[in-house]
Each structure stands twice: as structure tokens, then as C-alpha cells.
Design an enzyme around this catalytic site. Structure first.
Site, short mmCIF file in Angstrom:
data_model
loop_
_atom_site.label_atom_id
_atom_site.label_comp_id
_atom_site.label_asym_id
_atom_site.label_seq_id
_atom_site.Cartn_x
_atom_site.Cartn_y
_atom_site.Cartn_z
N GLU A 1 -6.76 -1.36 -1.70
CA GLU A 1 -6.95 -0.86 -2.69
C GLU A 1 -7.61 0.53 -2.61
OE1 GLU A 1 -8.59 -3.12 -5.96
OE2 GLU A 1 -7.41 -4.77 -5.33
N ASP B 1 -9.69 3.82 -2.06
CA ASP B 1 -10.31 5.09 -2.73
C ASP B 1 -11.36 5.48 -2.00
OD1 ASP B 1 -11.59 3.37 -4.30
OD2 ASP B 1 -10.35 3.49 -6.21
#
Ligand code: XIL
Length: 375
Positions: free
Chosen positions: A285, A287
Site C-alpha cells: 500500500e 505512499d
């Protein structure tokens, strides 16, 4: 092993181990950064690297679907960018518990099936996220009030869903975020833990393997690269699982991180600790936030630091995880303005992703491309 082989092995289940709002920077200046830094390695100054072509493992994107905000079926302007660079998809919301299992005896598959068809039509794989997660709004209301046999009910939840998606979903986050280094037990004291103790975790893996033996099964969590205590708790759980034949194939490092900490050494050592135990490792995930100190816009210094950070984390992944154990890298969203980090607090704004809101590339994108190219 090339990417096609990896995807085929993953989907056949042969690839398993273990127990079984936009930047304030004008977009054309960003593009020119990319064009000029590519010109040394390319004969054409307009060549833009295609991320999925640079890796032998899946390069993934988190998407919204159905009738949700920023759905790929509604906002089609994002499709060319997604189709160009990514060959793996994951749903940000529509494959979570409350969406797929809204009532005790009712499952809602249509929207996720549409996403699976979209993935297949575009030669992408679909990763399932997630069968069990504590997040309050994602636990169906009926489940919160459930008074029957929780173990049977949860086994059934996992079995029904993994059976339905067999052949459409190549891998699952079976349990998400079950470790809590602050709690006495070391486990997150979610409703599942309160009802069943830590046993719910292994039972979910056993049920998933039984229902879809070819799916690759992941334990997924955040900050395992940032907290040694949390990493150790997870490793102890996995070591115990391995000794008892509980079928976990891999670990997803969410990698919601930032430009400041932890150190690259710590991140790399965390990947290695998991890889050394034979597990597949995914960055699930990713970021990279930049705005710890409340900058009003994305400055060029922050942009550059973000590029360096993306690059060094991916290089650490490549250094620590042997080729055959690389499950891939997924980014949690396409454009900065739609990142989940901007959903949380209206007074906080960040620019954590690879693309500006007009889909132009950020230096962060180039950092990823450079890391992949150097592998
Ligand atoms: C987030 C989604 O991005 C948001 O749109 C939703 O409102 C909440 O969930 N860790 C996870 C993901 O495992 O499921 C979360 O996704 C982000 C944190």
C-alpha cells in the site's frame, strides 16, 4: 524468473512457502525533469518509462470501483495512466468485509466481479483486500451484533468469499493489521480478538487455503518496517504458524511511510527478516508523505526528497528480497489529490503519490523507475 512466470506460478499456487488536490508545481516543469534526466539513457528525449515493463514482479495500483468516489468505472480519465503503468489492481474499499458481506446470509459480489473482469480484460491480476480487518466502519453491522458461534461465522465468511473469487483473485490479504505493539497481548484487541483470541488469525488462513488452494495468502500490516517491537511480534506469530503448518505464504508491508523515518537500514533489515524466513514479500500500500511541517504546497525540495525516498525504499526491497520471493509493489492511489491521507483530516494536506492530479508524472515516479531500472 520473468514476470509472466511469476504471475502464472502465483496464480497456480506453486509460488508459495511458509507453512503451507494537486501539486503547486506546474506539471510541464515536472515532465521536463523527467525528459531531461531520461535523455542520458535514451535516444529519444520524450520516452517515458513504463513502470510495469521495468519489473519482473507485479506493479500494482489501488483503485476505487462501483459507484464510489473516483471509481475507475466513472472517472475514466484515469484509465490510460493506470493501464499504461500497472499490471495488478487492488480495491481500496469494495472488497472489504462490510461491502462483500453486508448481511449475515447475503454476499454482494457484483461490483468486485466487475472489477475482476476489468482486470482480466486488461491483462492485470487482482489482489484481494481484505478478508478480516478491524476498521470500525468496515465491519458489517450485523457482525458487530452477532451472538452465535463466532468461529463458525468467520470461517464461513472467509470460505464463501475465497471460494467465490477462486480463479479471479490471485492473492489475498487474509488478515489485515492484527498486531498491536502497544497492547498487553501484542495483538490488536479488535472485536475478533475479543471474541476468539488470536486463534481467529490462524483459522482464517486455514479456511482460505482450504477454499482456494491456489490463492497466495498474505498477512498484511503497517509500521512493521518502523517498529522493531511490532516486527518482532509479527515474526514470532509467523514462526509459530510455520512450526504448526498454518498456511501463510507472504507478508504485505503496507509501507504508508514518509520522507523522514525510519532509516533505510531499518526498512531493509525488516524486509530481510521476513524474506530470510522464506516468505514472499509485497509492498502492499505504498505512499510517501512529505508534509510533516505543514508546507502550503509541494516545494521542489520536498519533491526531490520524496523521489529519493521512493527510490531508496524500492532499492532496499530489491536488495533484501530474492527475486523468487518478490510478490510485487502496489501504490495506494494514483494522484495526490485523491490519496486516502487527504481524506482523514480536512486541515491536513499532503502529496504522497507518483502522479499530479492531471496525471502528469512527479519526480517520485522517476525515483521508482530508476530503482526498478537499476535492479
Ligand atoms: C483506506 C482507503 O484508502 C480509504 O478510502 C478508506 O476510507 C479507509 O481505508 N490500511 C489499509 C487500507 O489496509 O485498507 C486502508 O485503506 C488504508 C490503511
Amino acid at each position: 524468473m520473468n514476470k509472466l512466470m511469476l504471475i502464472v506460478l502465483v496464480s497456480l499456487g506453486l509460488f508459495s512457502c511458509g507453512g503451507g488536490g494537486g501539486s503547486a508545481t506546474p506539471s510541464n516543469s515536472v515532465s521536463s525533469v523527467i525528459v531531461s534526466s531520461l535523455s542520458s539513457s535514451s535516444s529519444s528525449s520524450s520516452v517515458i518509462p513504463v513502470l510495469k515493463d521495468l519489473a519482473e514482479f507485479p506493479i500494482g495500483m489501488e483503485v476505487s470501483a462501483a459507484d464510489q468516489t473516483r471509481s475507475i468505472f466513472i472517472n475514466k480519465t484515469q484509465l490510460p495512466t493506470i493501464k499504461t503503468h500497472f499490471d495488478s489492481l487492488v480495491a481500496g474499499v469494495i472488497m472489504k468485509m462490510s461491502f462483500l458481506h453486508p448481511e449475515e446470509f447475503k454476499y454482494h459480489y457484483t461490483d468486485a466481479d466487475n472489477l475482476a473482469s476489468f482486470a482480466a480484460e486488461n491483462n492485470m491480476i487482482l489482489h484481494g483486500h481484505t478478508l478480516i480487518w478491524h476498521w470500525d466502519s468496515q465491519i458489517p453491522r450485523w457482525m458487530k451484533n452477532y451472538t452465535g458461534n463466532w468461529q463458525t461465522m468467520l470461517d464461513d465468511h472467509v470460505t464463501q468469499i475465497t471460494t467465490h473469487f477462486a480463479g479471479k483473485v490471485v492473492s489475498w490479504d487474509v488478515v489485515n493489521e492484527a498486531i498491536d505493539q502497544e497492547s498487553k497481548s501484542g495483538y490488536r484487541e479488535s472485536i475478533f480478538y475479543q471474541k476468539l483470541g488470536a486463534k481467529y488469525i490462524e483459522n482464517a488462513f486455514v479456511a482460505a487455503r482450504k477454499a482456494d488452494p491456489s490463492a497466495v495468502l498474505y498477512y498484511n500490516d503497517y509500521n512493521i518496517e518502523a517498529s522493531q517491537k511490532k516486527l518482532d511480534l509479527m515474526l514470532a506469530m509467523l514462526d509459530d504458524f510455520k512450526a504448526r503448518g498454518i498456511p501463510v505464504d507472504g507478508v504485505g508491508f503496507q509501507m504508508h511511510t514518509n520522507i523522514y523515518d525510519p532509516s533505510i537500514e531499518q526498512i531493509q533489515a525488516s524486509f530481510k527478516a521476513v524474506a530470510d524466513r522464506g516468505y514472499i514479500v509485497r509492498i502492499s500500500e505504498m505512499d510517501v508523505t512529505v508534509n510533516r511541517y505543514n508546507a502550503p504546497y509541494l516545494t521542489s525540495i520536498l519533491m526531490q526528497e520524496q523521489k529519493n525516498r521512493y527510490k531508496s525504499i524500492i532499492k532496499a526491497y530489491l536488495a533484501a528480497v530474492p527475486k523468487a520471493q518478490r510478490g510485487g509493489i502496489t501504490f495506494w492511489g494514483l494522484v495526490d489529490g485523491e490519496s486516502w491521507v487527504n481524506e482523514i483530516d480536512p486541515n491536513y494536506r499532503d502529496w504522497p503519490l507518483l502522479f499530479n492530479d492531471d496525471y502528469s508524472l512527479k519526480p517520485a515516479f522517476l525515483g521508482v523507475a530508476e530503482a526498478l531500472r537499476e535492479q
